[in-house]
Scaffold this motif. Sequence first.
Motif, PDB file in Angstrom:
ATOM      1  N   ARG A   1      10.395  57.112 -29.229  1.00 20.01           N
ATOM      2  CA  ARG A   1       9.449  58.007 -29.009  1.00 20.01           C
ATOM      3  C   ARG A   1      10.112  59.197 -27.801  1.00 20.01           C
ATOM      4  NH1 ARG A   1       6.535  53.104 -28.387  1.00 20.01           N
ATOM      5  NH2 ARG A   1       6.947  52.942 -25.890  1.00 20.01           N
ATOM      6  N   LEU A   2      11.007  58.665 -27.017  1.00 17.13           N
ATOM      7  CA  LEU A   2      11.656  59.514 -25.949  1.00 17.13           C
ATOM      8  C   LEU A   2      12.244  60.660 -26.704  1.00 17.13           C
ATOM      9  CD1 LEU A   2      12.232  59.590 -23.024  1.00 17.13           C
ATOM     10  CD2 LEU A   2      14.381  58.725 -23.491  1.00 17.13           C
ATOM     11  N   PHE A   3      13.007  60.445 -27.851  1.00 20.17           N
ATOM     12  CA  PHE A   3      13.854  61.440 -28.351  1.00 20.17           C
ATOM     13  C   PHE A   3      13.118  62.241 -29.470  1.00 20.17           C
ATOM     14  CE2 PHE A   3      17.170  58.993 -26.045  1.00 20.17           C
ATOM     15  CZ  PHE A   3      17.788  59.727 -25.336  1.00 20.17           C
ATOM     16  N   GLY A   4      11.851  61.944 -29.811  1.00 16.33           N
ATOM     17  CA  GLY A   4      11.300  62.447 -30.782  1.00 16.33           C
ATOM     18  C   GLY A   4      11.676  62.544 -32.214  1.00 16.33           C
ATOM     19  N   THR A   5      11.990  61.200 -32.515  1.00 14.48           N
ATOM     20  CA  THR A   5      12.670  60.765 -33.809  1.00 14.48           C
ATOM     21  C   THR A   5      11.965  59.411 -34.416  1.00 14.48           C
ATOM     22  OG1 THR A   5      14.396  60.648 -35.194  1.00 14.48           O
ATOM     23  CG2 THR A   5      14.580  60.060 -33.091  1.00 14.48           C
ATOM     24  N   ASP A   6      11.875  59.328 -35.816  1.00 15.66           N
ATOM     25  CA  ASP A   6      11.456  57.906 -36.066  1.00 15.66           C
ATOM     26  C   ASP A   6      12.721  57.328 -36.904  1.00 15.66           C
ATOM     27  OD1 ASP A   6      11.795  59.401 -38.609  1.00 15.66           O
ATOM     28  OD2 ASP A   6       9.709  58.717 -39.302  1.00 15.66           O
ATOM     29  N   GLU A   7      13.861  57.954 -36.905  1.00 16.95           N
ATOM     30  CA  GLU A   7      15.057  57.475 -37.327  1.00 16.95           C
ATOM     31  C   GLU A   7      15.880  56.476 -36.593  1.00 16.95           C
ATOM     32  OE1 GLU A   7      16.837  61.110 -39.259  1.00 16.95           O
ATOM     33  OE2 GLU A   7      18.248  59.674 -40.088  1.00 16.95           O
ATOM     34  N   LEU A   8      15.619  55.547 -36.998  1.00 18.77           N
ATOM     35  CA  LEU A   8      16.216  54.196 -36.344  1.00 18.77           C
ATOM     36  C   LEU A   8      17.201  53.425 -37.206  1.00 18.77           C
ATOM     37  CD1 LEU A   8      16.605  52.401 -33.959  1.00 18.77           C
ATOM     38  CD2 LEU A   8      14.457  51.105 -34.592  1.00 18.77           C
TER      39      LEU A   8
ATOM     40  N   CYS B   1      11.703  41.794 -40.486  1.00 20.47           N
ATOM     41  CA  CYS B   1      10.369  41.031 -40.219  1.00 20.47           C
ATOM     42  C   CYS B   1       9.922  41.884 -38.930  1.00 20.47           C
ATOM     43  CB  CYS B   1      10.428  39.763 -39.820  1.00 20.47           C
ATOM     44  SG  CYS B   1      10.669  38.539 -41.248  1.00 20.47           S
ATOM     45  N   ALA B   2      10.853  42.356 -37.798  1.00 24.63           N
ATOM     46  CA  ALA B   2      10.485  42.777 -36.677  1.00 24.63           C
ATOM     47  C   ALA B   2      10.349  44.170 -36.816  1.00 24.63           C
ATOM     48  CB  ALA B   2      11.656  42.413 -35.599  1.00 24.63           C
ATOM     49  N   PHE B   3      10.725  44.834 -37.563  1.00 26.51           N
ATOM     50  CA  PHE B   3      10.913  46.399 -37.443  1.00 26.51           C
ATOM     51  C   PHE B   3      10.186  47.068 -38.576  1.00 26.51           C
ATOM     52  CE2 PHE B   3      14.463  45.552 -34.628  1.00 26.51           C
ATOM     53  CZ  PHE B   3      14.275  46.618 -33.595  1.00 26.51           C
ATOM     54  N   GLU B   4       9.927  46.662 -39.761  1.00 27.71           N
ATOM     55  CA  GLU B   4       9.474  47.361 -40.889  1.00 27.71           C
ATOM     56  C   GLU B   4       7.783  47.451 -40.590  1.00 27.71           C
ATOM     57  OE1 GLU B   4       9.967  45.275 -44.288  1.00 27.71           O
ATOM     58  OE2 GLU B   4      12.213  46.240 -44.799  1.00 27.71           O
ATOM     59  N   PRO B   5       7.134  46.659 -39.758  1.00 31.92           N
ATOM     60  CA  PRO B   5       5.673  46.937 -39.613  1.00 31.92           C
ATOM     61  C   PRO B   5       5.500  48.270 -38.455  1.00 31.92           C
ATOM     62  CG  PRO B   5       6.132  44.497 -39.171  1.00 31.92           C
ATOM     63  CD  PRO B   5       7.504  45.408 -39.365  1.00 31.92           C
ATOM     64  N   LEU B   6       6.507  48.816 -37.997  1.00 34.78           N
ATOM     65  CA  LEU B   6       6.325  49.662 -36.596  1.00 34.78           C
ATOM     66  C   LEU B   6       6.208  50.987 -37.370  1.00 34.78           C
ATOM     67  CD1 LEU B   6       9.142  48.525 -34.429  1.00 34.78           C
ATOM     68  CD2 LEU B   6       6.626  47.895 -34.497  1.00 34.78           C
ATOM     69  N   GLY B   7       6.307  51.250 -38.616  1.00 41.40           N
ATOM     70  CA  GLY B   7       6.196  52.560 -39.241  1.00 41.40           C
ATOM     71  C   GLY B   7       7.124  53.529 -39.018  1.00 41.40           C
ATOM     72  N   LEU B   8       8.399  53.129 -38.588  1.00 40.52           N
ATOM     73  CA  LEU B   8       9.586  53.882 -38.248  1.00 40.52           C
ATOM     74  C   LEU B   8      10.417  54.268 -39.304  1.00 40.52           C
ATOM     75  CD1 LEU B   8      10.618  52.475 -34.742  1.00 40.52           C
ATOM     76  CD2 LEU B   8       9.219  54.646 -35.217  1.00 40.52           C
ATOM     77  N   SER B   9      11.182  54.955 -39.440  1.00 39.61           N
ATOM     78  CA  SER B   9      12.424  55.241 -40.786  1.00 39.61           C
ATOM     79  C   SER B   9      13.352  54.118 -40.323  1.00 39.61           C
ATOM     80  CB  SER B   9      12.676  56.685 -40.913  1.00 39.61           C
ATOM     81  OG  SER B   9      13.679  56.944 -41.790  1.00 39.61           O
ATOM     82  N   ILE B  10      13.376  53.147 -40.820  1.00 40.20           N
ATOM     83  CA  ILE B  10      14.436  52.092 -40.626  1.00 40.20           C
ATOM     84  C   ILE B  10      15.466  52.079 -41.429  1.00 40.20           C
ATOM     85  CG2 ILE B  10      14.930  49.679 -40.236  1.00 40.20           C
ATOM     86  CD1 ILE B  10      13.182  50.990 -37.835  1.00 40.20           C
ATOM     87  N   THR B  11      16.741  51.994 -41.339  1.00 35.51           N
ATOM     88  CA  THR B  11      18.106  51.717 -42.032  1.00 35.51           C
ATOM     89  C   THR B  11      18.680  50.581 -41.272  1.00 35.51           C
ATOM     90  OG1 THR B  11      18.219  54.120 -42.452  1.00 35.51           O
ATOM     91  CG2 THR B  11      20.064  52.875 -43.044  1.00 35.51           C
ATOM     92  N   ILE B  12      18.937  49.401 -42.072  1.00 33.76           N
ATOM     93  CA  ILE B  12      19.904  48.455 -41.627  1.00 33.76           C
ATOM     94  C   ILE B  12      21.244  48.816 -42.167  1.00 33.76           C
ATOM     95  CG2 ILE B  12      20.111  45.882 -41.831  1.00 33.76           C
ATOM     96  CD1 ILE B  12      17.300  45.592 -41.969  1.00 33.76           C
ATOM     97  N   ASP B  13      22.019  48.991 -41.173  1.00 35.55           N
ATOM     98  CA  ASP B  13      23.470  49.310 -41.657  1.00 35.55           C
ATOM     99  C   ASP B  13      24.336  48.001 -41.389  1.00 35.55           C
ATOM    100  OD1 ASP B  13      26.081  50.028 -41.571  1.00 35.55           O
ATOM    101  OD2 ASP B  13      25.591  52.228 -40.305  1.00 35.55           O
ATOM    102  N   THR B  14      24.938  47.545 -42.596  1.00 36.45           N
ATOM    103  CA  THR B  14      25.534  46.153 -42.642  1.00 36.45           C
ATOM    104  C   THR B  14      27.043  46.319 -42.404  1.00 36.45           C
ATOM    105  OG1 THR B  14      25.835  46.194 -45.251  1.00 36.45           O
ATOM    106  CG2 THR B  14      23.655  45.303 -43.939  1.00 36.45           C
TER     107      THR B  14
END
Length: 217
Positions: free
Chosen positions: A29-36, A63-76
Amino acid sequence: MTKRCIILLGGSFDPVHIGHVELGKYFCRLFGTDELRLIPAGNPWQKPLLKATPEQRIAMLKCAFEPLGLSITIDTQEIDRPGATYTIDTLNAIRAEVGDDVSLVFLMGADQLLRLDTWHNWRQLFELANIAVSARPGFSNSLTLIPKAIADEFSRRFADPEKITETPAGLTYLARDLQINVSATEIRTALQNRQSPAALVPAPVLNYIKENNLYRN
């Protein structure tokens, strides 16, 4: 034109708790992006052996982050990398992937900032990313609790969120109004004692932990 900004949140995630979720949501929110981009640790050299497997920690992140509606990438990459994992190597790899113009904002808690000078090639981190820190209850606004070398480096780079989103790396931000004090160790202890840390763990994660009988032994 606002440049692309990616929020980077690394950690053991053993387990994922509300502190991780609030940290990601707040700074997006603070940085105005949904890319996490979430970066689960592989073999963190400053921490004891992890309790959950990489697959379980990745599942908890989903489980924790997918419901938030953000653009999520899990970097392994840290899981996939053999041997000890260092943040400098991770940031180098991400910077090579996204290019020189993208604003990378690496998140950390106040406890991590206090010992930043123990991290491998810690000064070089500022060459690869901006660093944003959440405070904690009792954390000094004047940075007087922090070793001088870290405080000097961090404070001279202070910038507002808009400037950080326009700058690829080298700036810092301290979120004094976000105070997170959640301990994964305390959560694991509660689970071992058959107590339910429902206030500290997102409900989908707690359900996953119970279904897979994690942290019982």
